[in-house]
Design an enzyme around this catalytic site. Structure first.
Site, PDB file in Angstrom:
ATOM      1  N   ASP A  12      10.117   3.932   1.204  1.00 40.87           N
ATOM      2  CA  ASP A  12      10.385   4.211   2.859  1.00 40.87           C
ATOM      3  C   ASP A  12      11.501   3.531   3.576  1.00 40.87           C
ATOM      4  O   ASP A  12      11.646   2.357   2.889  1.00 40.87           O
ATOM      5  CB  ASP A  12       8.860   4.124   3.911  1.00 40.87           C
ATOM      6  CG  ASP A  12       9.475   4.316   5.290  1.00 40.87           C
ATOM      7  OD1 ASP A  12       9.726   5.506   5.812  1.00 40.87           O
ATOM      8  OD2 ASP A  12       8.925   3.433   6.210  1.00 40.87           O
ATOM      9  N   ASP A  28       4.991   0.856   4.623  1.00 38.17           N
ATOM     10  CA  ASP A  28       4.302   0.095   5.264  1.00 38.17           C
ATOM     11  C   ASP A  28       3.644   0.743   6.597  1.00 38.17           C
ATOM     12  O   ASP A  28       2.762  -0.111   7.444  1.00 38.17           O
ATOM     13  CB  ASP A  28       5.228  -1.071   5.921  1.00 38.17           C
ATOM     14  CG  ASP A  28       6.104  -0.437   6.934  1.00 38.17           C
ATOM     15  OD1 ASP A  28       6.436   0.724   6.965  1.00 38.17           O
ATOM     16  OD2 ASP A  28       6.622  -1.226   7.856  1.00 38.17           O
ATOM     17  N   ASP A  82       2.727   6.428   5.976  1.00 38.95           N
ATOM     18  CA  ASP A  82       3.163   6.294   4.244  1.00 38.95           C
ATOM     19  C   ASP A  82       1.696   6.530   3.641  1.00 38.95           C
ATOM     20  O   ASP A  82       1.809   6.358   2.376  1.00 38.95           O
ATOM     21  CB  ASP A  82       3.923   5.302   4.062  1.00 38.95           C
ATOM     22  CG  ASP A  82       5.189   4.876   5.023  1.00 38.95           C
ATOM     23  OD1 ASP A  82       5.866   5.829   4.430  1.00 38.95           O
ATOM     24  OD2 ASP A  82       5.509   4.012   5.314  1.00 38.95           O
TER      25      ASP A  82
END
Length: 739
Positions: free
Chosen positions: A430, A629, A633
């Protein structure tokens, strides 16, 4: 045996809910660890109310609670084994002298004592060794038969009892033995010294093993030792009181003086300081902390004074969660352990069969006295083949590696994560909070003619103080860092989706995107081209207009973490393909990817689309790790073969991942892969030692070398070799502490 032992979760009123295991893709109930509950390090599914032997492998159970286990300095099992060992050693030394003394020139023992007196003295010395000192082995051997789980203690108990009982009968009733048991002089040999030495050496092996197992908990002990015992509480009336750490509750204001440890996880309310976080992140450089920034309990404050608000206390602090994760991972089982379990399941019956065959063959075709040779070689086979080293090969390495990872800022949820981490060939990351800091920052200020940087920022930041937008907060924070003094704003108005406008120091100020400037009919001229150039670099650009004329622009971006470029280079050296998966725009994503030389960019995706991307990569045959994080996700972290959570992110992400990087630094992935490789190499070395040792030891003990070289393996040497094999496996595993 003490207490009741069962393969169930401990009886407790508090049960954790089932959670998704990101590696297996199924719901599993995590083991519940409570003080007073005991478990086996090799079989974590075993639970007991009191200490005692494991019904499966015979190893000593240990406290399931990591905190209780780390604080248990008594180690009753080790103390008991040491007492039995020293007693056995003191009695066995004269026993061996009596039995083997005639090997010296002049046969001094026979000169002093008759054969009958010597035999009776040997019986006197060997009886307490082979009964009281060896009693735990007999208990565990009987238990292994009762539970239909044959193990090393089955072989030890059988071997020692056969040698001792045979010698006992031979000493007290020698006349019952036929000629095949007698030497040329008509004597029936006794093997009290063999039984005594076997017991002594196996007790020594148990002492060394228990000490080594205790050493594997060093990481948890160190982590627990980091926490301070008290906190300085700020009362509402301004007074200060030192209170025990367990009396601190969420919301308390705490003062942290220079050089003190921060008591709990919290947020800085007042002050600024550099905080040494190396004990939980592995990063040697202190981290600067200012108002509004988070601090972690047990880290060490520098030279500044801080006032913090307690946000997480007790078991919710990062340190407590690290301890729990390390303990659970140490007791989990790696897939490679299945091989050792499979072999061990067949191994003991095969060894007993081999021992019986050895006895039969020697009793039929061996030299005189055939039955004595048959018995002693059968006992040697039982002793030399104890599968203790085989059972310890994997768990010891996993326990040491997990503790080592914790000191490096890498937390493995279970042993399987350690094993599979080295297989990763594709890393999906990400952007926000993983590659970048996850916090917008003012990076560009381009004033037009008639304005300087501070004047432009004074107008923009004064106006933005009335907005709660993250971009506005970045502009205000950036202006404060540059020493800008704020003015007074009036007639503030937020224009949804476009920006803000109002009066600052008597001047009409507007700040926003191109749509707002178009609405206000402000001609931007060359400022529009400058804005586009900044957008290509990944910045979010806002125009500033003063009195209906363009005054300049400000650019806000989410900065790339300082550690990210080096981490990406290191991952590429590991031949890992890196895919950036983000919900941001294509322009911003491409700008970040270009700077970091990321292999593939997929922008504008939703959480469920992240999962689909992971599945697509897996269908292409790739072994995927996902690093993220945020809450968004979590599904992708669970879908990937290895989910990697940033420790600076959300609790949901950490719960969904199998690896957590405490500092949130991608460089931790490289460290995790190196540790994974070293651990698997260490396990394979241990398994090789165990298999090779038995492959060589059993045939020699059975006597295959006798027809060619006249060599036989004494049960005493077999016991020493067996103990050495276990200690060598443990010693090899402990080498991982220096990885």
């Amino acid at each position: 045996m003490q207490g009741t032992t069962e393969e169930l979760e401990p009886r407790t009123a508090l049960k954790e809910p089932k959670q998704a295991d990101p590696l297996r893709g199924t719901d599993v109930a995590p083991p519940v660890a409570v003080p007073g509950t005991y478990t086996c390090p090799m079989h974590p599914e075993v639970r007991a109310d009191e200490p005692g032997p494991c019904p499966k492998c015979g190893m000593a159970l240990e406290l399931a609670s990591p905190v209780a286990a780390a604080n248990d300095d008594e180690n009753h099992e080790l103390r008991d084994m040491k007492r039995r060992f020293w007693f056995a050693a003191i009695a066995t030394v004269p026993l061996v002298v009596l039995a083997m003394g005639d090997m010296l020139p002049g046969q001094p023992i026979s000169q002093l004592l008759s054969a009958r007196v010597r035999t009776m003295l040997e019986l006197l010395l060997a009886t307490p060794v082979c009964t009281w000192a060896a009693w735990p082995f007999y208990v565990r051997a009987v238990q292994s038969v009762r539970n239909k789980s044959l193990n090393m203690f089955t072989l030890v108990g059988l071997g020692v009892s056969v040698a001792f009982l045979y010698s006992l009968v031979a000493a007290l009733l020698p006349g019952v033995f036929p000629a095949s048991f007698r030497s040329e002089g008509g004597e029936v040999a006794v093997y009290f010294e063999a039984g005594g030495v076997i017991v002594t050496l196996i007790l020594l092996g148990q002492v060394l093993e228990l000490r080594a197992r205790h050493a594997t908990g060093t990481a948890i002990k160190k982590l627990l030792g980091l926490a301070p015992k008290t906190a300085r509480l700020l009362e509402d009336d301004g007074s200060e009181t030192d209170v025990a750490l367990d009396h601190v509750v969420v919301g308390n204001r705490l003062r942290v003086r220079p050089g003190e440890k921060i008591p709990v996880d919290g947020v800085v309310l007042e002050g600024a300081s550099a905080v040494d976080e190396s004990m939980v992140t592995g990063e040697p450089m202190p981290a600067e902390k200012h108002e509004g920034e988070r601090v972690v309990g047990a880290t060490v404050n520098g030279t500044g004074a801080l006032v913090i608000r307690a946000d997480k206390v007790g078991s919710e602090t990062l340190l407590s969660r690290i301890v729990t994760m390390v303990a659970e991972a140490q007791r989990s089982r790696a897939p490679i352990q299945k091989l050792a379990d499979l072999v061990a399941g067949y191994f003991v019956p095969i060894v007993i069969g081999t021992s019986l065959v050895t006895f039969v063959v020697w009793s039929l075709v061996g030299p005189e006295p055939r039955m004595a040779h048959a018995l002693i070689n059968a006992v040697a086979v039982l002793i030399v083949a104890c599968p203790c080293a085989l059972g310890l090969a994997t768990p010891m390495s996993i326990m040491v590696a997990t503790g080592k990872g914790a000191t490096m800022g890498v937390l493995f949820r279970n042993a399987e994560a350690i094993e599979v981490m080295r297989k990763v060939d594709t890393l999906v990351v990400d952007k926000t909070g993983t590659l970048t800091e996850g916090r917008p920052k003012l990076v560009s200020v381009l004033p037009e003619t008639g304005f300087d940087e501070k004047a432009l920022l004074r107008l923009a930041a004064t106006l933005e103080r009335g907005s709660e937008h993250p971009l506005a907060a970045a502009i205000v924070r950036g202006s404060e860092e540059r020493g800008v003094e704020f003015g007074e704003a009036t007639e503030f108005e937020s224009v949804t989706g476009k920006g803000v406008r109002g009066n600052v120091d008597g001047r009409a100020v507007a700040l926003g995107n191109l749509a707002l400037m178009t609405q206000l009919k402000i001609e931007l001229g060359g400022l529009a081209d400058k804005a586009e150039a900044l957008r290509v670099e990944g910045q979010t650009v806002m125009f500033v207009a003063v009195d209906a004329k363009p005054a300049g622009l400000v650019g806000v971006a989410d900065p790339i973490k300082a550690s990210t470029p080096e981490a990406i280079r290191a991952l590429h050296k590991e031949k890992i393909r890196i895919v950036m998966l983000t919900g941001d725009s294509q322009t911003t994503a491409q700008a970040v990817a270009k700077k970091l030389e990321i292999d593939e960019v997929i922008a504008g995706v939703l959480p469920d689309q992240k999962v689909e991307t992971i599945k697509r990569l897996q269908k292409e045959g790739r072994f995927v790790a996902m690093a993220g994080d945020g809450i968004n996700d979590a599904p992708a972290l669970a879908q990937a073969q290895v989910g990697i959570a940033m420790g600076t992110g959300t609790d949901v992400a950490m719960e969904s991942a199998s690896v957590t990087l405490v500092k949130g630094d991608l460089g931790g992935i490289v460290r995790a892969r190196h540790l994974s490789r070293k651990t698997m190499s260490n396990i394979k070395q241990n398994l090789f030692f165990a298999f090779f040792y038995n492959a060589i030891g059993v045939p020699i003990a059975a006597g295959v070398l006798y027809p060619f070289f006249g060599l036989l393996l004494s049960p005493m040497i077999a016991a020493a070799a067996m103990s050495f094999s276990s200690v060598s496996v443990i010693g090899n595993a402990l080498r991982l502490r220096r990885a």
